[in-house]
Design a protein around this motif. Structure first.
Motif, PDB file in Angstrom:
ATOM      1  N   ALA A 458       0.867  -1.114  -0.097  1.00  0.00           N
ATOM      2  CA  ALA A 458       0.151  -0.113  -0.116  1.00  0.00           C
ATOM      3  C   ALA A 458       0.816   1.249  -0.074  1.00  0.00           C
ATOM      4  CB  ALA A 458      -0.853   0.185   1.058  1.00  0.00           C
ATOM      5  N   VAL A 459       2.019   1.268   0.849  1.00  0.00           N
ATOM      6  CA  VAL A 459       2.749   2.426   0.791  1.00  0.00           C
ATOM      7  C   VAL A 459       3.593   2.580  -0.638  1.00  0.00           C
ATOM      8  CG1 VAL A 459       4.876   3.157   2.115  1.00  0.00           C
ATOM      9  CG2 VAL A 459       3.323   2.034   3.087  1.00  0.00           C
ATOM     10  N   THR A 460       3.836   1.596  -1.054  1.00  0.00           N
ATOM     11  CA  THR A 460       4.502   1.617  -2.532  1.00  0.00           C
ATOM     12  C   THR A 460       3.356   2.069  -3.454  1.00  0.00           C
ATOM     13  OG1 THR A 460       6.028  -0.108  -2.089  1.00  0.00           O
ATOM     14  CG2 THR A 460       5.647   0.271  -4.131  1.00  0.00           C
ATOM     15  N   PHE A 461       2.282   1.731  -3.440  1.00  0.00           N
ATOM     16  CA  PHE A 461       1.386   2.281  -4.336  1.00  0.00           C
ATOM     17  C   PHE A 461       1.113   3.597  -4.253  1.00  0.00           C
ATOM     18  CE2 PHE A 461      -3.260   2.853  -5.079  1.00  0.00           C
ATOM     19  CZ  PHE A 461      -3.431   2.903  -6.303  1.00  0.00           C
ATOM     20  N   PHE A 462       0.863   3.955  -3.049  1.00  0.00           N
ATOM     21  CA  PHE A 462       0.676   5.677  -2.927  1.00  0.00           C
ATOM     22  C   PHE A 462       1.894   6.415  -3.092  1.00  0.00           C
ATOM     23  CE2 PHE A 462      -3.185   4.080  -0.420  1.00  0.00           C
ATOM     24  CZ  PHE A 462      -4.278   4.897  -1.084  1.00  0.00           C
ATOM     25  N   ASP A 463       2.957   5.738  -2.792  1.00  0.00           N
ATOM     26  CA  ASP A 463       4.371   6.811  -3.064  1.00  0.00           C
ATOM     27  C   ASP A 463       4.562   6.727  -4.644  1.00  0.00           C
ATOM     28  OD1 ASP A 463       4.465   7.718  -0.599  1.00  0.00           O
ATOM     29  OD2 ASP A 463       6.243   5.949  -0.052  1.00  0.00           O
ATOM     30  N   THR A 464       4.311   5.787  -5.290  1.00  0.00           N
ATOM     31  CA  THR A 464       4.663   5.499  -6.630  1.00  0.00           C
ATOM     32  C   THR A 464       3.554   5.162  -7.717  1.00  0.00           C
ATOM     33  OG1 THR A 464       5.060   3.032  -6.579  1.00  0.00           O
ATOM     34  CG2 THR A 464       6.952   4.473  -5.857  1.00  0.00           C
ATOM     35  N   GLY A 465       2.636   4.821  -7.544  1.00  0.00           N
ATOM     36  CA  GLY A 465       1.610   4.372  -8.132  1.00  0.00           C
ATOM     37  C   GLY A 465       1.631   2.940  -8.755  1.00  0.00           C
ATOM     38  N   ARG A 466       2.656   2.169  -8.455  1.00  0.00           N
ATOM     39  CA  ARG A 466       2.665   0.890  -8.602  1.00  0.00           C
ATOM     40  C   ARG A 466       1.782  -0.032  -8.268  1.00  0.00           C
ATOM     41  NH1 ARG A 466       7.963   0.676  -7.894  1.00  0.00           N
ATOM     42  NH2 ARG A 466       8.026  -0.830  -6.296  1.00  0.00           N
ATOM     43  N   THR A 467       1.033  -0.736  -8.865  1.00  0.00           N
ATOM     44  CA  THR A 467       0.022  -1.635  -8.313  1.00  0.00           C
ATOM     45  C   THR A 467       0.922  -3.152  -8.106  1.00  0.00           C
ATOM     46  OG1 THR A 467      -0.766  -2.253 -10.519  1.00  0.00           O
ATOM     47  CG2 THR A 467      -1.826  -0.565  -9.316  1.00  0.00           C
ATOM     48  N   ASN A 468       0.158  -3.878  -7.727  1.00  0.00           N
ATOM     49  CA  ASN A 468       0.220  -5.154  -7.076  1.00  0.00           C
ATOM     50  C   ASN A 468      -0.548  -6.018  -7.427  1.00  0.00           C
ATOM     51  OD1 ASN A 468       1.276  -7.725  -5.699  1.00  0.00           O
ATOM     52  ND2 ASN A 468       2.574  -6.463  -4.307  1.00  0.00           N
TER      53      ASN A 468
END
Length: 486
Positions: A458-468
């Motif tokens: 979630a942190v990565t997504f909000f920081d970079t826009g990269r989904t999982n």
């Protein structure tokens, strides 16, 4: 409680939807420490700030009556890149405390670069609301199961109509699209061109609705434990019953693996049959323990489709019942959608209003009861757990269903493979309707992402826009307790 907050903040907050503010550049909300303005707030919380945002009661009449929406903010701890609006679900659940809960979770790093923005939806908590205490008159003794249910449905329907009639315009405004418009007024008040959004449970429907209406104002959106794209309280009861029945069979398979401990049988079918036979035996011959606890067939049934973390305790209790004992406790029904959070700050009337304002479901008891009987026939253990369709018996407002559409803003969906509250099939259906990528958590825990190590996604997504699109391990299922020494 709200009056104190209004008085402290109204003089400096941004007024939206009413007369223009007579300044060249509108100021943002008049933030003040929540601990100093919000009654009952944790006095030790020195970080969270509170303010009020004024919004139209009816967005079709923006110059008419206005109401207040309570908003909280946890400022970013590092270099700020934006704001994330959060909602914990419900509907009817208070949201101003969610930023603090996230900051204390494994998703705390969300707060490093983002302000976390909570709010109480209209009808809840510190926001403009309608207090409506339920009628708790109990049905008389000796009634059949159907007559008891009919009594409760008629009693609650009458009380709901009385409460609706006290402020029909406010009650009819309790809808997901209207609250989504409130979120956009919060965005405007914050001075943000785009906002992030993190929603759980019903908060995922709110997020999907906001993205449908205001996709251009979405930076990134994460939805955990996802609602279905088509809303129906009957479909909710059906979906949860089906998932709950699967949980029963998984529970039976788990007990079979530990036959040396519980002695119900070494195969899943044998254990399932033994548990159903035990339920039927206690239905015919209820048992009362020394502390007054009564165990009957319904109590046994309520122990057979619960979260995995409870399996070891419940298997032991079921073995005690089989062996002629009565375990202590009241064997309450399993919690479901909207009842999985702390009751503080929860409005059952707002929940009922929103569900029934938006679900094109039957309003008569006989139809609802027949649906329940059909559900029990399909799902012998979990079919009777449904509570939502009955809430709308006698509801006086015509339903206005959701209309969700796909967007282009980055969207991360999170589903839980074994969850009975918001079954993973709902997340798949939502993805097909609105788009986004789906990450799957291998657990049955409602909205658990922020409690797991994979909250980093979630942190990565909000920081970079990269989904999982991968999978995440949930908390392990506890095993049986160790055997006593000697």
């Amino acid at each position: 409680m709200r009056a104190k907050l209004f008085a402290a903040l109204t003089s400096s907050m941004l007024v939206l939807g009413g007369a223009p503010v007579a300044t060249a550049a509108p100021a943002g909300p008049g933030w003040a420490p929540c601990a100093t303005v919000a009654k009952g707030w944790d006095a030790g919380d020195r970080r969270t700030e509170c303010a009020m945002v004024r919004v139209p009661l009816d967005y079709a009449d923006p110059g008419g009556r206005t109401i207040e929406i309570a908003v909280s903010r946890l400022p970013a701890t590092g270099e700020r890149t934006g704001a994330i609006v959060v909602n914990p679900g419900g509907p009817g659940q208070q949201g101003v405390t969610m930023p603090g809960h996230l900051a204390d979770s494994k998703a705390a790093a969300l707060n490093a670069h983002h302000d976390l923005i909570g709010f109480d939806p209209r009808g809840v908590g510190y926001s403009t609301a309608l207090t409506c205490a339920p009628d708790e008159t109990a049905p008389g003794p000796g009634l059949s199961e159907k007559d008891k249910a009919g009594f409760v449905a008629e009693r609650d329907g009458r009380r709901n109509r009385e409460c609706h009639d006290r402020d029909p315009a406010l009650v009819r405004s309790f809808t997901t699209p209207t609250i989504a418009r409130d979120v956009d007024r919060i965005r405007e008040a914050l001075g943000e061109r785009k906002i992030g959004y993190y929603g759980v449970s019903w908060g995922t429907a709110l997020g999907a609705q906001y993205r449908t209406l205001f996709d251009a104002h979405v930076d990134r959106m994460l939805l955990d434990s996802v609602m279905p794209p088509e809303f129906s309280v009957k479909a909710m009861d059906d979906g949860q019953a089906g998932a709950g029945e699967n949980t029963f069979h998984e529970f039976a398979a788990w007990i079979a693996r530990y036959d040396a401990v519980y002695h119900f049988g070494s195969t899943q079918p044998a254990v399932a049959r033994a548990l159903l036979d035990l339920r039927d035996e206690l239905a015919a011959h209820p048992r009362t323990g020394p502390d007054g606890t009564v165990v009957d067939g319904a109590a046994v049934n309520r122990m057979m489709a619960n979260p995995r973390k409870e399996w070891a305790v419940l298997a032991g209790q079921l073995a005690t019942i089989r062996d002629g004992g009565v375990p202590a406790g009241n064997h309450a029904p399993p919690s479901g959608f909207g009842w999985d959070a702390e009751p503080t700050g929860f409005s059952e009337f707002q929940q009922t209003s929103l569900l029934c304002n938006e679900s094109a479901s039957p309003r008569d008891f006989d139809t609802v009861w027949q649906h329940r009987q059909d559900r029990v026939a399909r799902f012998p253990v979990a079919g009777g757990f449904g509570i939502y369709e009955q809430k709308c018996v006698g509801w006086p407002v015509e339903a206005r269903p959701w209309h969700l559409a796909a967007g282009t803003s980055p969207l991360q969906l999170v589903g839980h493979r074994y969850e009975p509250v918001t079954p993973i099939g709902w997340a798949i259906a939502m993805r097909e309707r609105v788009g986004g990528d789906l990450m799957t958590i291998e657990d049955d825990v409602h909205g658990s992402l922020s409690a797991l190590p994979c909250a980093d996604a979630a942190v990565t997504f909000f920081d970079t826009g990269r989904t999982n699109t991968g999978t995440c391990q949930g908390a392990p299922v506890p095993g049986p307790p160790p055997a006593p020494a000697g």
